[in-house]
Design an enzyme around this catalytic site. Structure first.
Site, PDB file in Angstrom:
ATOM      1  N   ASP A  10       1.019  -1.045   0.140  1.00 17.43           N
ATOM      2  CA  ASP A  10      -0.050   0.572   0.104  1.00 17.43           C
ATOM      3  C   ASP A  10       0.609   1.338  -0.205  1.00 17.43           C
ATOM      4  O   ASP A  10       1.611   0.981   0.341  1.00 17.43           O
ATOM      5  CB  ASP A  10      -1.122   0.045   1.278  1.00 17.43           C
ATOM      6  CG  ASP A  10      -1.631   1.085   1.393  1.00 17.43           C
ATOM      7  OD1 ASP A  10      -3.001   1.394   0.427  1.00 17.43           O
ATOM      8  OD2 ASP A  10      -1.491   1.854   2.216  1.00 17.43           O
ATOM      9  N   ARG A  11       0.338   2.176  -0.685  1.00 14.08           N
ATOM     10  CA  ARG A  11       0.520   3.473  -0.061  1.00 14.08           C
ATOM     11  C   ARG A  11       1.163   4.943   1.258  1.00 14.08           C
ATOM     12  O   ARG A  11       2.202   4.674   1.694  1.00 14.08           O
ATOM     13  CB  ARG A  11       1.326   4.241  -1.925  1.00 14.08           C
ATOM     14  CG  ARG A  11       1.732   5.502  -1.912  1.00 14.08           C
ATOM     15  CD  ARG A  11       1.120   6.692  -3.035  1.00 14.08           C
ATOM     16  NE  ARG A  11       1.428   7.852  -3.001  1.00 14.08           N
ATOM     17  CZ  ARG A  11       0.912   9.054  -2.436  1.00 14.08           C
ATOM     18  NH1 ARG A  11      -0.243   9.019  -2.515  1.00 14.08           N
ATOM     19  NH2 ARG A  11       0.919  10.337  -3.227  1.00 14.08           N
ATOM     20  N   ASP A  12      -0.132   5.392   1.048  1.00 14.34           N
ATOM     21  CA  ASP A  12       0.171   6.110   2.373  1.00 14.34           C
ATOM     22  C   ASP A  12      -0.750   5.048   3.445  1.00 14.34           C
ATOM     23  O   ASP A  12      -1.051   5.025   3.549  1.00 14.34           O
ATOM     24  CB  ASP A  12      -1.401   6.886   2.194  1.00 14.34           C
ATOM     25  CG  ASP A  12      -1.553   7.585   0.547  1.00 14.34           C
ATOM     26  OD1 ASP A  12      -0.555   8.023   0.029  1.00 14.34           O
ATOM     27  OD2 ASP A  12      -2.775   7.241  -0.065  1.00 14.34           O
ATOM     28  N   THR A  51      -2.783   0.161  -4.312  1.00 18.76           N
ATOM     29  CA  THR A  51      -3.697   1.255  -3.776  1.00 18.76           C
ATOM     30  C   THR A  51      -5.005   1.818  -3.849  1.00 18.76           C
ATOM     31  O   THR A  51      -5.345   2.053  -5.466  1.00 18.76           O
ATOM     32  CB  THR A  51      -2.825   2.407  -3.481  1.00 18.76           C
ATOM     33  OG1 THR A  51      -3.186   4.031  -2.877  1.00 18.76           O
ATOM     34  CG2 THR A  51      -1.739   3.269  -5.136  1.00 18.76           C
ATOM     35  N   GLN A  53      -7.043   5.800  -4.697  1.00 16.09           N
ATOM     36  CA  GLN A  53      -7.184   6.934  -5.305  1.00 16.09           C
ATOM     37  C   GLN A  53      -8.321   7.384  -4.853  1.00 16.09           C
ATOM     38  O   GLN A  53      -8.595   7.662  -6.798  1.00 16.09           O
ATOM     39  CB  GLN A  53      -5.587   6.679  -5.572  1.00 16.09           C
ATOM     40  CG  GLN A  53      -4.176   6.102  -5.273  1.00 16.09           C
ATOM     41  CD  GLN A  53      -3.980   7.249  -3.605  1.00 16.09           C
ATOM     42  OE1 GLN A  53      -3.987   8.099  -3.513  1.00 16.09           O
ATOM     43  NE2 GLN A  53      -3.300   6.689  -2.760  1.00 16.09           N
ATOM     44  N   CYS A  81      -7.218   1.563  -7.800  1.00 16.34           N
ATOM     45  CA  CYS A  81      -8.147   1.441  -7.486  1.00 16.34           C
ATOM     46  C   CYS A  81      -8.379   3.840  -7.676  1.00 16.34           C
ATOM     47  O   CYS A  81      -8.007   4.010  -6.318  1.00 16.34           O
ATOM     48  CB  CYS A  81      -8.918   1.060  -6.242  1.00 16.34           C
ATOM     49  SG  CYS A  81     -10.388   1.929  -6.794  1.00 16.34           S
ATOM     50  N   CYS A  89     -17.563  -0.862  -8.049  1.00 14.07           N
ATOM     51  CA  CYS A  89     -16.256  -1.291  -8.512  1.00 14.07           C
ATOM     52  C   CYS A  89     -16.018  -2.245  -8.204  1.00 14.07           C
ATOM     53  O   CYS A  89     -16.227  -2.863  -6.893  1.00 14.07           O
ATOM     54  CB  CYS A  89     -14.660  -0.902  -8.872  1.00 14.07           C
ATOM     55  SG  CYS A  89     -14.293  -0.128  -7.312  1.00 14.07           S
ATOM     56  N   ARG A  92     -11.737  -1.631  -5.693  1.00 12.29           N
ATOM     57  CA  ARG A  92     -11.354  -0.553  -4.205  1.00 12.29           C
ATOM     58  C   ARG A  92     -11.004  -2.052  -3.398  1.00 12.29           C
ATOM     59  O   ARG A  92     -12.008  -2.479  -2.571  1.00 12.29           O
ATOM     60  CB  ARG A  92     -12.300   0.065  -4.869  1.00 12.29           C
ATOM     61  CG  ARG A  92     -12.752   0.923  -3.100  1.00 12.29           C
ATOM     62  CD  ARG A  92     -13.673   2.108  -3.011  1.00 12.29           C
ATOM     63  NE  ARG A  92     -13.181   2.890  -2.300  1.00 12.29           N
ATOM     64  CZ  ARG A  92     -12.019   4.221  -1.417  1.00 12.29           C
ATOM     65  NH1 ARG A  92     -11.728   3.876  -2.628  1.00 12.29           N
ATOM     66  NH2 ARG A  92     -12.042   4.731  -0.722  1.00 12.29           N
ATOM     67  N   LYS A  93     -10.685  -1.624  -2.245  1.00 17.95           N
ATOM     68  CA  LYS A  93      -9.903  -2.576  -1.089  1.00 17.95           C
ATOM     69  C   LYS A  93     -10.767  -1.974   0.260  1.00 17.95           C
ATOM     70  O   LYS A  93     -11.235  -1.109   0.055  1.00 17.95           O
ATOM     71  CB  LYS A  93      -8.791  -2.158  -0.560  1.00 17.95           C
ATOM     72  CG  LYS A  93      -7.438  -2.241  -0.847  1.00 17.95           C
ATOM     73  CD  LYS A  93      -6.135  -2.060  -0.718  1.00 17.95           C
ATOM     74  CE  LYS A  93      -5.613  -0.211  -0.955  1.00 17.95           C
ATOM     75  NZ  LYS A  93      -4.461  -0.637  -0.197  1.00 17.95           N
ATOM     76  N   ASP A 118      -1.670  -0.687   5.640  1.00 21.78           N
ATOM     77  CA  ASP A 118      -1.530   0.190   7.063  1.00 21.78           C
ATOM     78  C   ASP A 118      -3.115   0.318   8.052  1.00 21.78           C
ATOM     79  O   ASP A 118      -3.401   0.743   8.459  1.00 21.78           O
ATOM     80  CB  ASP A 118      -0.823   1.654   7.442  1.00 21.78           C
ATOM     81  CG  ASP A 118      -1.823   2.579   6.442  1.00 21.78           C
ATOM     82  OD1 ASP A 118      -2.467   2.426   5.404  1.00 21.78           O
ATOM     83  OD2 ASP A 118      -1.631   3.629   6.628  1.00 21.78           O
TER      84      ASP A 118
END
Length: 177
Positions: A10-12, A51, A53, A81, A89, A92-93, A118
């Protein structure tokens, strides 16, 4: 020992930032995150960005800006996503759609893959639904996922709770044959 195929990150809040949206031009990696990504690749693992977004759907950033960022960081591919929460959709997680897309594209056995994130009720649930290993980092929203929001994913246990991306990667590499 296992023979991992890929790591989804994951990014953020996982590789940098605060856990909330930061535009790619302003995003800063956590100390050691770049080296950790390189370590996974050096070990022969595929490393994928993974991720949600929603700001893309709102026109606040472009998918190309995220892709450029992920290329600079050395990711092998990018599963993003761009949809809003109510767009229905399958990517999307916490949906495992991005993981399934990667598995199809790269011939992966998701039980031999690891997800690092996280957020328990998105990252960990997506990993669980796909049958991947789950590593929750305490950075970003990680502490809140373990405490305040734990009820949203109470049936799921991470395989590891790591202090940060660097500890997560160390754990993965120690278990790779």
């Amino acid at each position: 020992m296992l023979d991992w195929q890929a790591v989804f990150i994951d990014r953020d809040g996982t590789i940098g930032g605060t856990g909330h949206f930061i535009h790619p031009r302003d995003f800063v990696l956590y100390q050691g995150a770049q080296e950790s990504i390189k370590s996974l690749k050096k070990a022969g693992l595929k490393v994928f960005a993974f991720t949600n977004q929603t700001r893309i759907s709102r026109g606040e950033a472009t998918e190309e800006e995220f892709i450029s960022q992920f290329k600079i960081y050395g990711f092998d591919d990018f599963f993003i996503c761009p949809h809003g929460k109510n767009e229905g959709c399958n990517c999307r997680k916490p949906s495992p759609g991005m993981l399934f897309a990667a598995a199809e594209k790269y011939g992966l056995d998701l039980s031999r893959c690891v997800v690092i994130g996280d957020v328990g009720d998105t990252d960990m649930l997506a990993a669980h639904y796909a049958g991947a290993k789950k590593v929750l980092v305490r950075t970003g929203r990680g502490e809140g996922s373990l405490n305040i929001n734990r009820d949203k994913w109470k049936e799921i246990e991470p395989d590891l709770i790591a202090s940060d991306i660097n500890e997560a990667v160390k754990w993965i590499l120690e278990r790779n044959s």
